[in-house]
Design a protein around this motif. Structure first.
Motif, PDB file in Angstrom:
ATOM      1  N   GLU A 101     -11.376  14.262  -5.061  1.00  0.00           N
ATOM      2  CA  GLU A 101     -10.315  14.450  -4.079  1.00  0.00           C
ATOM      3  C   GLU A 101     -10.274  13.258  -3.124  1.00  0.00           C
ATOM      4  O   GLU A 101     -11.235  12.499  -3.024  1.00  0.00           O
ATOM      5  CB  GLU A 101     -10.538  15.750  -3.291  1.00  0.00           C
ATOM      6  CG  GLU A 101     -10.536  16.996  -4.174  1.00  0.00           C
ATOM      7  CD  GLU A 101     -10.831  18.270  -3.397  1.00  0.00           C
ATOM      8  OE1 GLU A 101     -11.147  18.168  -2.181  1.00  0.00           O
ATOM      9  OE2 GLU A 101     -10.763  19.350  -4.001  1.00  0.00           O
ATOM     10  N   TRP A 102      -9.149  13.114  -2.418  1.00  0.00           N
ATOM     11  CA  TRP A 102      -8.951  11.957  -1.529  1.00  0.00           C
ATOM     12  C   TRP A 102     -10.090  11.824  -0.529  1.00  0.00           C
ATOM     13  O   TRP A 102     -10.720  10.770  -0.417  1.00  0.00           O
ATOM     14  CB  TRP A 102      -7.604  12.112  -0.810  1.00  0.00           C
ATOM     15  CG  TRP A 102      -7.279  11.028   0.170  1.00  0.00           C
ATOM     16  CD1 TRP A 102      -7.473   9.677   0.019  1.00  0.00           C
ATOM     17  CD2 TRP A 102      -6.685  11.194   1.457  1.00  0.00           C
ATOM     18  NE1 TRP A 102      -7.038   8.998   1.124  1.00  0.00           N
ATOM     19  CE2 TRP A 102      -6.547   9.902   2.030  1.00  0.00           C
ATOM     20  CE3 TRP A 102      -6.244  12.295   2.183  1.00  0.00           C
ATOM     21  CZ2 TRP A 102      -5.980   9.702   3.293  1.00  0.00           C
ATOM     22  CZ3 TRP A 102      -5.681  12.092   3.431  1.00  0.00           C
ATOM     23  CH2 TRP A 102      -5.560  10.811   3.976  1.00  0.00           C
ATOM     24  N   GLN A 103     -10.386  12.889   0.199  1.00  0.00           N
ATOM     25  CA  GLN A 103     -11.416  12.838   1.231  1.00  0.00           C
ATOM     26  C   GLN A 103     -12.786  13.285   0.720  1.00  0.00           C
ATOM     27  O   GLN A 103     -13.684  13.548   1.505  1.00  0.00           O
ATOM     28  CB  GLN A 103     -11.008  13.702   2.426  1.00  0.00           C
ATOM     29  CG  GLN A 103      -9.803  13.189   3.193  1.00  0.00           C
ATOM     30  CD  GLN A 103     -10.098  11.942   4.003  1.00  0.00           C
ATOM     31  OE1 GLN A 103     -11.248  11.576   4.231  1.00  0.00           O
ATOM     32  NE2 GLN A 103      -9.047  11.256   4.452  1.00  0.00           N
ATOM     33  N   GLY A 104     -12.946  13.318  -0.612  1.00  0.00           N
ATOM     34  CA  GLY A 104     -14.201  13.795  -1.154  1.00  0.00           C
ATOM     35  C   GLY A 104     -14.329  15.299  -1.017  1.00  0.00           C
ATOM     36  O   GLY A 104     -13.353  16.008  -0.767  1.00  0.00           O
ATOM     37  N   ASP A 148       0.849  -1.184   0.000  1.00  0.00           N
ATOM     38  CA  ASP A 148       0.000   0.000   0.000  1.00  0.00           C
ATOM     39  C   ASP A 148       0.892   1.245   0.000  1.00  0.00           C
ATOM     40  O   ASP A 148       2.122   1.148   0.063  1.00  0.00           O
ATOM     41  CB  ASP A 148      -0.942  -0.025   1.216  1.00  0.00           C
ATOM     42  CG  ASP A 148      -2.235   0.742   0.959  1.00  0.00           C
ATOM     43  OD1 ASP A 148      -2.204   1.720   0.188  1.00  0.00           O
ATOM     44  OD2 ASP A 148      -3.276   0.368   1.526  1.00  0.00           O
ATOM     45  N   TRP A 149       0.251   2.408  -0.064  1.00  0.00           N
ATOM     46  CA  TRP A 149       0.956   3.697  -0.147  1.00  0.00           C
ATOM     47  C   TRP A 149       1.828   3.897   1.092  1.00  0.00           C
ATOM     48  O   TRP A 149       1.319   3.970   2.210  1.00  0.00           O
ATOM     49  CB  TRP A 149      -0.103   4.790  -0.262  1.00  0.00           C
ATOM     50  CG  TRP A 149       0.332   6.162  -0.629  1.00  0.00           C
ATOM     51  CD1 TRP A 149       0.390   6.705  -1.875  1.00  0.00           C
ATOM     52  CD2 TRP A 149       0.714   7.219   0.278  1.00  0.00           C
ATOM     53  NE1 TRP A 149       0.779   8.009  -1.815  1.00  0.00           N
ATOM     54  CE2 TRP A 149       0.998   8.362  -0.494  1.00  0.00           C
ATOM     55  CE3 TRP A 149       0.861   7.294   1.664  1.00  0.00           C
ATOM     56  CZ2 TRP A 149       1.405   9.566   0.055  1.00  0.00           C
ATOM     57  CZ3 TRP A 149       1.263   8.481   2.229  1.00  0.00           C
ATOM     58  CH2 TRP A 149       1.523   9.600   1.428  1.00  0.00           C
ATOM     59  N   CYS A 189     -21.628  11.558  -3.066  1.00  0.00           N
ATOM     60  CA  CYS A 189     -20.586  10.709  -3.644  1.00  0.00           C
ATOM     61  C   CYS A 189     -19.636  10.124  -2.608  1.00  0.00           C
ATOM     62  O   CYS A 189     -19.081   9.040  -2.818  1.00  0.00           O
ATOM     63  CB  CYS A 189     -19.784  11.507  -4.672  1.00  0.00           C
ATOM     64  SG  CYS A 189     -20.725  11.959  -6.147  1.00  0.00           S
ATOM     65  N   GLY A 198     -16.204   9.757  -0.063  1.00  0.00           N
ATOM     66  CA  GLY A 198     -14.760   9.866  -0.235  1.00  0.00           C
ATOM     67  C   GLY A 198     -14.268   9.272  -1.545  1.00  0.00           C
ATOM     68  O   GLY A 198     -15.011   8.627  -2.280  1.00  0.00           O
ATOM     69  N   TRP A 199     -12.986   9.508  -1.832  1.00  0.00           N
ATOM     70  CA  TRP A 199     -12.372   9.057  -3.087  1.00  0.00           C
ATOM     71  C   TRP A 199     -13.143   9.574  -4.305  1.00  0.00           C
ATOM     72  O   TRP A 199     -13.268   8.884  -5.312  1.00  0.00           O
ATOM     73  CB  TRP A 199     -12.277   7.536  -3.149  1.00  0.00           C
ATOM     74  CG  TRP A 199     -11.230   6.925  -2.273  1.00  0.00           C
ATOM     75  CD1 TRP A 199     -11.433   6.055  -1.241  1.00  0.00           C
ATOM     76  CD2 TRP A 199      -9.804   7.119  -2.344  1.00  0.00           C
ATOM     77  NE1 TRP A 199     -10.234   5.698  -0.661  1.00  0.00           N
ATOM     78  CE2 TRP A 199      -9.218   6.338  -1.312  1.00  0.00           C
ATOM     79  CE3 TRP A 199      -8.967   7.870  -3.166  1.00  0.00           C
ATOM     80  CZ2 TRP A 199      -7.833   6.288  -1.098  1.00  0.00           C
ATOM     81  CZ3 TRP A 199      -7.597   7.822  -2.939  1.00  0.00           C
ATOM     82  CH2 TRP A 199      -7.043   7.039  -1.924  1.00  0.00           C
ATOM     83  N   THR A 200     -13.693  10.776  -4.211  1.00  0.00           N
ATOM     84  CA  THR A 200     -14.393  11.388  -5.338  1.00  0.00           C
ATOM     85  C   THR A 200     -13.720  12.711  -5.664  1.00  0.00           C
ATOM     86  O   THR A 200     -13.771  13.644  -4.857  1.00  0.00           O
ATOM     87  CB  THR A 200     -15.875  11.629  -5.002  1.00  0.00           C
ATOM     88  OG1 THR A 200     -16.482  10.389  -4.639  1.00  0.00           O
ATOM     89  CG2 THR A 200     -16.617  12.202  -6.193  1.00  0.00           C
ATOM     90  N   VAL A 209     -12.445   9.081   4.215  1.00  0.00           N
ATOM     91  CA  VAL A 209     -11.619   7.999   3.686  1.00  0.00           C
ATOM     92  C   VAL A 209     -10.675   7.558   4.788  1.00  0.00           C
ATOM     93  O   VAL A 209     -10.142   8.380   5.533  1.00  0.00           O
ATOM     94  CB  VAL A 209     -10.809   8.475   2.449  1.00  0.00           C
ATOM     95  CG1 VAL A 209      -9.662   7.533   2.147  1.00  0.00           C
ATOM     96  CG2 VAL A 209     -11.713   8.592   1.237  1.00  0.00           C
ATOM     97  N   GLU A 210     -10.503   6.262   4.915  1.00  0.00           N
ATOM     98  CA  GLU A 210      -9.503   5.686   5.810  1.00  0.00           C
ATOM     99  C   GLU A 210      -9.653   6.221   7.239  1.00  0.00           C
ATOM    100  O   GLU A 210     -10.735   6.213   7.791  1.00  0.00           O
ATOM    101  CB  GLU A 210      -8.109   5.914   5.211  1.00  0.00           C
ATOM    102  CG  GLU A 210      -7.951   5.232   3.849  1.00  0.00           C
ATOM    103  CD  GLU A 210      -6.668   5.595   3.134  1.00  0.00           C
ATOM    104  OE1 GLU A 210      -5.741   6.122   3.770  1.00  0.00           O
ATOM    105  OE2 GLU A 210      -6.578   5.341   1.915  1.00  0.00           O
TER     106      GLU A 210
END
Length: 410
Positions: free
Chosen positions: A237-240, A90-91, A231, A233-235, A295-296
């Motif tokens: 932008e990372w955190q939506g 992972d990242w 929509c 998160g992951w939309t 996100v996360e």
């Protein structure tokens, strides 16, 4: 080779969804039998179907970081399941083998590559990784056979998808993105995924479907006119994001206005007070509330409640009018005791850009058909709770979902 091949990735291996208290990157405490029966089946199916890559989880299994777990990455995934693609970190995943992250990077490289990770996601300081790996190989801390295995697996996937014949992305279909045909399919997905949890205080007195022709409808709530919230998160932008400026789509409010009869007055007030609700002679209300995008780690929650002013909006509106609550969330959330004041409740999850799918079933052009993909708890103290538990006592059980028939409600 086709220029339209796609290499799929199965993740996050393994037990990522079973961490203690659901905390991101936490420890999954579970025995071997339950790990295989609960968390591994998706990987069995993926490998049988030919998935090309598997991404390792930030999380740990019984205290051992997955990025350093040779038994599960090499022993089970590669040798037992005979996975022939490549394993990717992972990242900055190998950095987090130690705490604090990157505290002993040489050790992290050795542990990760030794565990069986073939490709490492290094977003920034790749030269330190290359230098560290080179040192470890030259000094026999990592055998060349391990490097050969990684290179062979990476090349196998690249050859299989035709990257050497077609190394660059095919842009010929870019103009097809967001076309109406695709939006209609997404709209259908919204209709079919909505779960009707409550419909009337009594079974013989349902509220839904709502009539398209009525005097005045109140639409309220933070999520009624917000594409970003629809929509998640992951939309973009990372955190939506919040608002309607970063992508195209239809909010639930716009969808309602598109659907009702031209004589029906739709009044939108995001957070109405009790006086406003009671003094406007509304025939019914639609309240759209839920979680903010996450996100996360930002999604970690010990209470699983929806943020204010959502609960207050529900109480102000549903205490005075017949109301349906549209709940947008990425998971079951606490809805007691407010559910008692609701006439109807719809779990809309994260419907995405096509909010028209919500109005399609709300007003009876289509019937509700969705079922819960997981158990809906009463209180967080019950968690984790799954079908088959000795004291299984949910608010709504796994697979629950009321249905309605399509109707022309005028």
């Amino acid at each position: 080779m086709s220029s339209k091949n796609v290499a799929a990735c199965a993740k996050h291996y393994v037990g990522d969804g079973g961490t203690t208290k659901g905390i991101n990157e936490n420890n999954t405490v579970i025995n071997w039998h339950d790990l295989l029966s609960i968390h591994m089946p998706g990987y069995y199916t993926s490998i049988i179907k030919g998935v090309s890559t598997v991404m390792v989880s930030y999380s740990s299994w019984n205290g051992v970081k997955m990025h350093a777990n040779r038994d599960l990455v090499t022993g089970f995934l590669k040798n037992k399941l005979r996975f022939r693609g490549f394993v990717i970190s992972d990242w900055e995943g190998i950095d987090r083998i130690t705490y604090p992250p990157h505290a002993n990077y040489t050790y992290s490289i050795q542990a990760a590559i030794g565990s069986g990770i073939d490709m490492v996601m290094v977003p920034y300081d790749y030269s330190s990784f290359i230098d560290g790996l080179t040192f470890l190989v030259k000094n026999n801390f990592i055998p060349m056979s391990r490097i050969d295995d990684a290179v062979k697996r990476i090349l196998r996937v690249k050859f299989a998808v035709g990257l050497f014949e077609n190394p660059l992305a095919d842009n010929s279909l870019v103009d097809q993105l967001g076309r109406q045909e695709h939006r209609e399919l997404a709209r259908e997905a919204v209709r079919r995924s909505l779960v009707l949890l409550k419909n009337g205080h009594y079974a013989d007195q349902p509220l839904l479907p709502l009539p398209k022709k009525t005097s005045k409808i109140l639409v309220a709530g933070s999520h009624a006119d917000n594409l970003g919230y629809q929509c998640g998160g992951w939309t973009i932008e990372w955190q939506g994001f919040s608002g309607n400026d970063l992508t195209n789509g239809t909010t639930v409010l716009t969808a309602i206005k598109n659907t009702v009869d031209s004589s029906t007055n739709v009044v939108y007030e995001e957070n109405p007070d009790p006086k406003f609700v009671k003094s406007n002679n509304f025939s019914c209300a639609i309240v759209v509330v839920g979680e903010h995008p996450y996100v996360e780690t930002k999604g970690d929650s010990m209470n699983l409640t929806i943020p204010e002013p959502g609960p207050t909006t529900i109480r102000n509106v549903c205490g005075a009018l017949k109301c349906v609550v549209i709940l947008m969330s990425g998971r079951p959330v606490v809805i007691e005791p407010d559910i008692d004041s609701m006439d109807a409740l719809v779990a809309a999850w994260l419907p995405g850009s096509e909010g028209q799918g919500v109005a399609d079933v709300l007003f009876g052009d289509y019937g509700f058909s969705g079922k819960l993909p997981r158990t809906w708890f009463k209180t967080v103290d019950q968690l984790p709770m799954n079908v088959g538990d000795p004291h299984y006592d949910p608010l709504f059980p796994f697979g629950f979902g009321l249905t309605t028939e399509p109707t022309k409600a005028y």
